[in-house]
Scaffold this active site. Structure first.
Site, PDB file in Angstrom:
ATOM      1  N   GLU A  44      37.562  -5.761 -52.408  1.00 46.81           N
ATOM      2  CA  GLU A  44      37.547  -5.376 -53.775  1.00 46.81           C
ATOM      3  C   GLU A  44      38.171  -4.095 -53.923  1.00 46.81           C
ATOM      4  O   GLU A  44      38.943  -3.656 -53.085  1.00 46.81           O
ATOM      5  CB  GLU A  44      36.047  -4.910 -53.618  1.00 46.81           C
ATOM      6  CG  GLU A  44      35.053  -6.062 -53.657  1.00 46.81           C
ATOM      7  CD  GLU A  44      33.419  -5.618 -53.759  1.00 46.81           C
ATOM      8  OE1 GLU A  44      33.099  -4.567 -53.865  1.00 46.81           O
ATOM      9  OE2 GLU A  44      32.724  -6.736 -53.730  1.00 46.81           O
ATOM     10  N   HIS A  74      27.132   1.566 -64.210  1.00 43.43           N
ATOM     11  CA  HIS A  74      26.618   0.873 -63.045  1.00 43.43           C
ATOM     12  C   HIS A  74      26.131   1.659 -61.972  1.00 43.43           C
ATOM     13  O   HIS A  74      25.026   1.193 -61.481  1.00 43.43           O
ATOM     14  CB  HIS A  74      28.031   0.333 -62.703  1.00 43.43           C
ATOM     15  CG  HIS A  74      28.004  -0.814 -61.569  1.00 43.43           C
ATOM     16  ND1 HIS A  74      27.085  -1.777 -61.547  1.00 43.43           N
ATOM     17  CD2 HIS A  74      28.450  -0.574 -60.050  1.00 43.43           C
ATOM     18  CE1 HIS A  74      27.472  -2.552 -60.263  1.00 43.43           C
ATOM     19  NE2 HIS A  74      27.936  -1.683 -59.489  1.00 43.43           N
ATOM     20  N   HIS A  78      31.282   0.397 -64.251  1.00 46.36           N
ATOM     21  CA  HIS A  78      32.024  -1.063 -63.701  1.00 46.36           C
ATOM     22  C   HIS A  78      32.999  -1.290 -64.642  1.00 46.36           C
ATOM     23  O   HIS A  78      32.427  -1.754 -65.853  1.00 46.36           O
ATOM     24  CB  HIS A  78      30.672  -1.865 -63.381  1.00 46.36           C
ATOM     25  CG  HIS A  78      31.401  -2.961 -62.429  1.00 46.36           C
ATOM     26  ND1 HIS A  78      32.165  -3.993 -62.607  1.00 46.36           N
ATOM     27  CD2 HIS A  78      30.996  -3.361 -60.918  1.00 46.36           C
ATOM     28  CE1 HIS A  78      32.642  -4.674 -61.659  1.00 46.36           C
ATOM     29  NE2 HIS A  78      31.822  -4.447 -60.734  1.00 46.36           N
ATOM     30  N   ARG A 137      37.552   1.860 -58.854  1.00 48.06           N
ATOM     31  CA  ARG A 137      36.886   1.630 -60.196  1.00 48.06           C
ATOM     32  C   ARG A 137      36.992   2.645 -61.422  1.00 48.06           C
ATOM     33  O   ARG A 137      37.224   2.170 -62.594  1.00 48.06           O
ATOM     34  CB  ARG A 137      35.369   1.489 -60.072  1.00 48.06           C
ATOM     35  CG  ARG A 137      34.896   0.178 -59.776  1.00 48.06           C
ATOM     36  CD  ARG A 137      33.414   0.046 -59.637  1.00 48.06           C
ATOM     37  NE  ARG A 137      33.391  -1.108 -58.730  1.00 48.06           N
ATOM     38  CZ  ARG A 137      32.226  -1.101 -58.057  1.00 48.06           C
ATOM     39  NH1 ARG A 137      31.061  -0.452 -58.160  1.00 48.06           N
ATOM     40  NH2 ARG A 137      31.996  -2.274 -57.398  1.00 48.06           N
ATOM     41  N   ARG A 139      32.545   6.359 -56.351  1.00 51.62           N
ATOM     42  CA  ARG A 139      32.246   5.281 -55.183  1.00 51.62           C
ATOM     43  C   ARG A 139      33.293   4.285 -54.766  1.00 51.62           C
ATOM     44  O   ARG A 139      33.693   3.413 -55.866  1.00 51.62           O
ATOM     45  CB  ARG A 139      30.704   4.951 -55.403  1.00 51.62           C
ATOM     46  CG  ARG A 139      30.385   3.939 -54.520  1.00 51.62           C
ATOM     47  CD  ARG A 139      28.909   3.371 -54.594  1.00 51.62           C
ATOM     48  NE  ARG A 139      28.634   2.717 -55.651  1.00 51.62           N
ATOM     49  CZ  ARG A 139      28.832   1.455 -55.549  1.00 51.62           C
ATOM     50  NH1 ARG A 139      28.933   0.720 -54.734  1.00 51.62           N
ATOM     51  NH2 ARG A 139      28.484   0.605 -56.690  1.00 51.62           N
TER      52      ARG A 139
HETATM   53  P1  FAD Z   1      17.008  -0.181 -55.800  1.00 52.60           P
HETATM   54  O1  FAD Z   1      17.539  -1.383 -55.161  1.00 52.60           O
HETATM   55  O2  FAD Z   1      17.148  -0.152 -57.198  1.00 52.60           O
HETATM   56  O3  FAD Z   1      15.372  -0.253 -55.783  1.00 52.60           O
HETATM   57  C1  FAD Z   1      14.718   1.068 -56.526  1.00 52.60           C
HETATM   58  C2  FAD Z   1      13.410   0.500 -56.219  1.00 52.60           C
HETATM   59  O4  FAD Z   1      12.319   1.710 -56.998  1.00 52.60           O
HETATM   60  C3  FAD Z   1      12.920  -0.759 -57.300  1.00 52.60           C
HETATM   61  O5  FAD Z   1      11.874  -1.299 -56.621  1.00 52.60           O
HETATM   62  C4  FAD Z   1      12.337  -0.182 -57.965  1.00 52.60           C
HETATM   63  O6  FAD Z   1      11.250  -0.814 -58.851  1.00 52.60           O
HETATM   64  C5  FAD Z   1      11.518   1.095 -57.611  1.00 52.60           C
HETATM   65  N1  FAD Z   1      11.021   2.268 -58.363  1.00 52.60           N
HETATM   66  C6  FAD Z   1      11.954   2.954 -59.368  1.00 52.60           C
HETATM   67  N2  FAD Z   1      11.447   4.148 -59.789  1.00 52.60           N
HETATM   68  C7  FAD Z   1      10.017   4.167 -59.624  1.00 52.60           C
HETATM   69  C8  FAD Z   1       8.811   4.638 -59.729  1.00 52.60           C
HETATM   70  N3  FAD Z   1       8.623   5.566 -60.508  1.00 52.60           N
HETATM   71  N4  FAD Z   1       7.719   4.384 -59.021  1.00 52.60           N
HETATM   72  C9  FAD Z   1       7.827   3.210 -58.176  1.00 52.60           C
HETATM   73  N5  FAD Z   1       8.602   2.535 -57.911  1.00 52.60           N
HETATM   74  C10 FAD Z   1       9.870   2.999 -58.436  1.00 52.60           C
HETATM   75  N6  FAD Z   1      26.342  -1.940 -54.448  1.00 52.60           N
HETATM   76  C11 FAD Z   1      26.943  -2.429 -53.294  1.00 52.60           C
HETATM   77  O7  FAD Z   1      27.363  -1.719 -52.298  1.00 52.60           O
HETATM   78  N7  FAD Z   1      27.573  -3.775 -53.427  1.00 52.60           N
HETATM   79  C12 FAD Z   1      27.394  -4.605 -54.399  1.00 52.60           C
HETATM   80  O8  FAD Z   1      27.947  -5.600 -54.383  1.00 52.60           O
HETATM   81  C13 FAD Z   1      26.567  -4.243 -55.490  1.00 52.60           C
HETATM   82  N8  FAD Z   1      26.622  -4.952 -56.612  1.00 52.60           N
HETATM   83  C14 FAD Z   1      25.647  -4.281 -57.674  1.00 52.60           C
HETATM   84  C15 FAD Z   1      25.470  -5.105 -58.567  1.00 52.60           C
HETATM   85  C16 FAD Z   1      24.672  -4.940 -59.594  1.00 52.60           C
HETATM   86  C17 FAD Z   1      24.485  -5.844 -60.962  1.00 52.60           C
HETATM   87  C18 FAD Z   1      24.107  -3.727 -59.831  1.00 52.60           C
HETATM   88  C19 FAD Z   1      23.147  -2.938 -60.812  1.00 52.60           C
HETATM   89  C20 FAD Z   1      24.373  -2.836 -58.512  1.00 52.60           C
HETATM   90  C21 FAD Z   1      25.055  -3.145 -57.541  1.00 52.60           C
HETATM   91  N9  FAD Z   1      25.595  -2.589 -56.391  1.00 52.60           N
HETATM   92  C22 FAD Z   1      26.080  -2.874 -55.273  1.00 52.60           C
HETATM   93  C23 FAD Z   1      24.828  -1.008 -56.263  1.00 52.60           C
HETATM   94  C24 FAD Z   1      23.524  -1.396 -55.357  1.00 52.60           C
HETATM   95  O9  FAD Z   1      22.938  -2.555 -55.510  1.00 52.60           O
HETATM   96  C25 FAD Z   1      22.473  -0.224 -55.535  1.00 52.60           C
HETATM   97  O10 FAD Z   1      23.072   1.212 -55.509  1.00 52.60           O
HETATM   98  C26 FAD Z   1      21.381  -0.191 -54.477  1.00 52.60           C
HETATM   99  O11 FAD Z   1      20.804  -1.820 -54.328  1.00 52.60           O
HETATM  100  C27 FAD Z   1      20.198   0.583 -54.660  1.00 52.60           C
HETATM  101  O12 FAD Z   1      19.545   0.356 -53.810  1.00 52.60           O
HETATM  102  P2  FAD Z   1      18.314   1.336 -53.541  1.00 52.60           P
HETATM  103  O13 FAD Z   1      17.081   0.791 -52.488  1.00 52.60           O
HETATM  104  O14 FAD Z   1      18.561   2.683 -53.527  1.00 52.60           O
HETATM  105  O15 FAD Z   1      17.417   1.018 -55.100  1.00 52.60           O
HETATM  106  C1  SIN Z   2      30.365  -5.892 -57.654  1.00 52.73           C
HETATM  107  O1  SIN Z   2      30.081  -7.035 -57.000  1.00 52.73           O
HETATM  108  O2  SIN Z   2      31.505  -5.643 -58.441  1.00 52.73           O
HETATM  109  C2  SIN Z   2      29.598  -4.646 -57.422  1.00 52.73           C
HETATM  110  C3  SIN Z   2      30.083  -4.068 -56.081  1.00 52.73           C
HETATM  111  C4  SIN Z   2      29.480  -2.597 -56.106  1.00 52.73           C
HETATM  112  O3  SIN Z   2      28.775  -2.173 -56.921  1.00 52.73           O
HETATM  113  O4  SIN Z   2      29.813  -1.968 -55.164  1.00 52.73           O
END
Ligand code: FAD
Ligand code: SIN
Length: 532
Positions: free
Chosen positions: A112, A348, A240, A286, A383
């Site tokens: 990437e 993103h 993104h 990015r 990032r």
């Molecule tokens: P999340 O996975 O977002 O979980 C947050 C949780 O908190 C959810 O369950 C939500 O419902 C809950 N929540 C929120 N507010 C409240 C509240 N007030 N009360 C109770 N629950 C609440 N990163 C990478 O490193 N590689 C990738 O390939 C990648 N691809 C991505 C693709 C997409 C489409 C997106 C959107 C993001 C991507 N990212 C990627 C970024 C990465 O997915 C996220 O930064 C990461 O998953 C965040 O994890 P987290 O556990 O912090 O939060």
């Molecule tokens: C992607 O698959 O392009 C998302 C990866 C990331 O958010 O790091």
């Protein structure tokens, strides 16, 4: 209703679930999550997890790539910690049953933007879904963990909510839990705990166009800010570069791994343009690619650029990117093996958030944070791709370890907390105001606080968002809480934090580009932006 646990985890993405599994042998755990348990940014992650897993790779290279992409603002200790501990955390995921894609009995490592070698561990283009599946399966078979779906945290419980104590000293705050609205019975419940982990994820929904699902409304940052936690670097919102044009809300992501696989960015007349912006072309970091696309679109007066895969073998595209291929074909009638993909940037990821040390401690005693809601310092001003899942894994583990130590040394009892008092509030007839206000915030942020900013735009955004923030606070005090109102209140707080941080940074660096200050200014701005 009052629930009492040793650990309260708010959010069920990769950070919250990983943490819960690690503390469960040391006490009782409640996970509250605002929708169904799998609904999270994690569940939509496509590209994968960056980690040094190949003999041809090295910690030094991954550290250098991360630091270079962060444009001078990364915390080097945090970056070194993440990179060096990453492989062990990744192997733990494999041990609990995550099935990453293999080639010749070895992990298939993708590429990437900003990475100097192939190091992205993935489950084809459904990496997040596979991780979430395995973590939830493990949670289901772990005693001591109780999951409360459809419970949205409203505010953190601090001194401010202890019966009789109304004065909040921001320098000495303790967290003992949260108020949460149960959507099931429409009541506000109290969750009390000795340790709280904030793992509420991102805030992409602050913008009109985003890859983030509807849950990403910045609740964790807003709640922590209200509770008095230190928040930093909110101006660094990552756009993104490649989401499918006109794909609805949220915008459908076309993974960066597609460019890593050989996809080439072109303008609508077929011209390659990325060489004018960076020698790494379509695989630059990015901030550079999103800025380049934005510039080309404005220059040419066009709505999208193209991501061209037609020179790649169709069967290999389908094998490597089944989700992207199928979704484009069935939902958008686009065959990505035969037609170039129209793409545009969308909000993103939030590089800033609740400040933590490398053990997940926030500035509030008893409150830990991990994942996208946190600001560990690993991302700096931009990032590196696929470092987010890695950061969540490494620092949720460290937060779990330090939380367990905290619990062991915790001598105090949990004080009596004010019950939720909504006397004097009413069921508003004006719910339509909530969706109008949310849309207004999203439009303001998209128009004035996007990829390219200026002082004038930021001032305009600030005036408008402050007006909405005041209106929403007044409405909130008078009205019975609902999920929509809680989220709107948080969205507008996050919007103002982003704008205020952007106004403070009078330079251009990484994801923050201000046309009034074309250059990076290390003399004045080689530091985090803290908002209070
Ligand atoms: P999340 O996975 O977002 O979980 C947050 C949780 O908190 C959810 O369950 C939500 O419902 C809950 N929540 C929120 N507010 C409240 C509240 N007030 N009360 C109770 N629950 C609440 N990163 C990478 O490193 N590689 C990738 O390939 C990648 N691809 C991505 C693709 C997409 C489409 C997106 C959107 C993001 C991507 N990212 C990627 C970024 C990465 O997915 C996220 O930064 C990461 O998953 C965040 O994890 P987290 O556990 O912090 O939060
Ligand atoms: C992607 O698959 O392009 C998302 C990866 C990331 O958010 O790091």
């Amino acid at each position: 209703m009052i629930h009492r646990f040793d650990f309260l985890v708010i959010g069920s993405g990769i950070a919250g679930l990983s943490y819960a599994l690690k503390v469960a042998s040391h006490g009782t755990v409640a996970i509250i999550t605002k929708k169904q348990k799998a609904e999270s940014n994690t569940n939509y992650a496509q590209g994968g997890v960056a980690a040094v897993m190949a003999e041809t790779d090295s910690f030094e290279l991954h550290i250098q790539d991360t630091l270079a992409t962060g444009v001078g603002l990364c915390n080097t200790t945090a970056v070194e910690t993440m990179v060096k501990e990453g492989p062990t955390r990744l192997k733990e995921l494999i041990d609990i049953g995550v099935e990453f894609t293999q080639k010749n009995s070895k992990l298939d490592l993708g590429r990437e933007g900003g990475h100097s070698v192939n190091r992205i561990v993935h489950a084809r283009d459904l990496t997040g879904q596979e991780i979430e599946r395995a973590l939830l399966a493990k949670i289901a078979s772990t005693s001591n963990i109780h999951t409360f779906e459809n419970h949205i945290a409203i505010d953190l419980l601090t001194e401010h909510h202890i019966a009789g104590k109304m004065v909040l000293d921001r320098s000495n705050v303790h967290c003992w839990g949260a108020y949460a609205l149960s959507e099931l019975n429409d009541t506000v419940e109290i969750f009390l705990a000795k340790v709280v982990l904030l793992s509420t994820g991102g805030l992409g929904q602050v913008y009109l166009h985003t890859t983030n699902p509807v849950i990403a409304t910045g609740d964790g940052v807003a709640m922590s800010y209200r509770a008095g936690a230190k928040i930093a670097n909110m101006e660094f919102i990552q756009f993104h570069p490649t989401t499918l044009h006109d794909s609805g809300s949220p915008s459908f992501l076309i993974s960066e791994a597609v460019r890593g696989f050989g996809g080439i960015l072109r303008s609508q007349d077929g011209e390659e343009f990325m060489h004018r912006y960076d020698k790494r072309k379509s695989l630059a970091p990015r901030d550079i690619v999103a800025y380049a696309i934005d510039t080309e679109l404005k220059k040419r007066g066009e709505d999208y650029v193209l991501l061209d895969l037609r020179h790649l073998a169709a069967d290999q595209i389908k094998e490597r990117f089944p989700n992207i291929h199928n979704t484009c074909l069935t939902k958008f009638k686009l065959d990505i093996t035969k037609e170039p993909i129209p793409v545009v940037p969308a909000a993103h990821y939030s590089c800033g958030g609740v400040v933590t040390d490398i053990d997940g401690r926030t500035s509030i005693t008893g409150l830990y944070a991990a994942g996208e809601v946190s600001m560990t310092g690993v991302h700096g001003a931009n990032r590196l791709a696929s470092n987010s899942l890695l950061e969540a894994l490494v620092f949720s583990h460290r937060a779990a370890q330090s939380s367990v130590e905290f619990l062991k040394s915790y001598a105090g009892s949990i004080p009596e907390v004010n019950v939720w008092d909504d006397s004097g509030t009413f069921n508003s007839e004006e719910w339509i105001l909530i969706s109008h206000n949310s849309l207004e915030v999203q439009q303001i942020m998209w128009d004035y606080v996007g990829i390219v900013r200026s002082d004038l735009r930021l001032e305009r955004a600030f005036r408008r968002s402050e007006l909405i923030r005041n209106e929403v606070e007044t409405f909130y005090k008078k009205t019975k809480v609902t999920t929509g109102l809680i989220e709107l209140r948080n969205l507008v707080v996050c919007a103002t934090l982003i704008i205020r941080s952007a106004m403070k940074r009078k330079e251009s660096r990484g994801l923050h580009v201000n046309t009034d200050y074309h250059k990076r200014d290390d003399e004045k701005f080689l530091c985090d932006t803290v908002v209070d």
